[in-house]
Write an enzyme that holds these catalytic residues in place. Structure first.
Site: not given
Ligand code: PNS
Length: 159
Positions: A41, A17, A90, A128
């Site tokens: 999560k 990150h 990745r 993570s």
């Molecule tokens: O680090 P991550 O967990 O891969 O990030 C995922 C994240 C936080 C970017 C995604 O889950 C997100 O945007 N969450 C906010 C809620 C949302 O908008 N959900 C719909 C996504 S299309």
């Protein structure tokens, strides 16, 4: 002034990150790094702990701000005049999930742009989740997370 957003769970922030943050910060005037507060999560660290870690490891970057939000990323982007969302790729395993999110976000907010940066090969296996699992089982994770984060991990697991 162009503003980009790098949002994620950051539970905890890894060197993968951090590499992305340093590269994205060079490409934009302002980079907002945001912890998402959604509880889908099972997070190890609280939002406050994750914000503290992010603030501490990004304090050297003058154009990086740290924030958090709950709800939809698309709404945060619209409200804060974000020009682009940055995500790391990745390997091909990330692609399916990322394109689905990028396209859904674009549907939710028509000015949404998602920009992908390829992860540095040194970090292509780092996540993570894997870092937490290895640490829990007493494996060596030094070099995979910032030293500051290692302290938080030791504290959390009483090691
Ligand atoms: O680090 P991550 O967990 O891969 O990030 C995922 C994240 C936080 C970017 C995604 O889950 C997100 O945007 N969450 C906010 C809620 C949302 O908008 N959900 C719909 C996504 S299309």
């Amino acid at each position: 002034m162009k503003t980009a957003l790098y949002a994620g769970s950051f539970d905890p922030i890894t060197n993968g990150h951090l590499d992305l943050i340093s590269r994205a910060a060079r490409l934009t005037d302002k980079l907002i790094v945001c912890v998402t507060q959604n509880q889908s999560k099972n997070a190890l660290f609280t939002v406050e702990e994750r914000l503290d870690m992010l603030k501490s490891v990004t304090s050297n970057y003058k154009n990086v701000e740290v924030d958090s939000f709950s709800g939809l990323l698309a709404n945060y982007v619209a409200k804060n005049n974000i020009n682009a969302v940055v995500r790391g790729l990745r390997a091909s395993m990330d692609f399916e999930y990322e394109i689905q999110m990028a396209q859904m976000n674009a549907r939710l907010y028509d000015k949404m742009e998602t920009i992908f940066l390829m992860t540095h090969p040194n970090n292509s296996f780092v996540s993570s989740s894997i870092v937490k699992e290895v640490f829990k089982l007493d494996g060596n994770i030094s070099g995979l997370v910032p030293d500051e984060v290692l302290k938080y991990m030791k504290n959390k697991f009483n090691k």
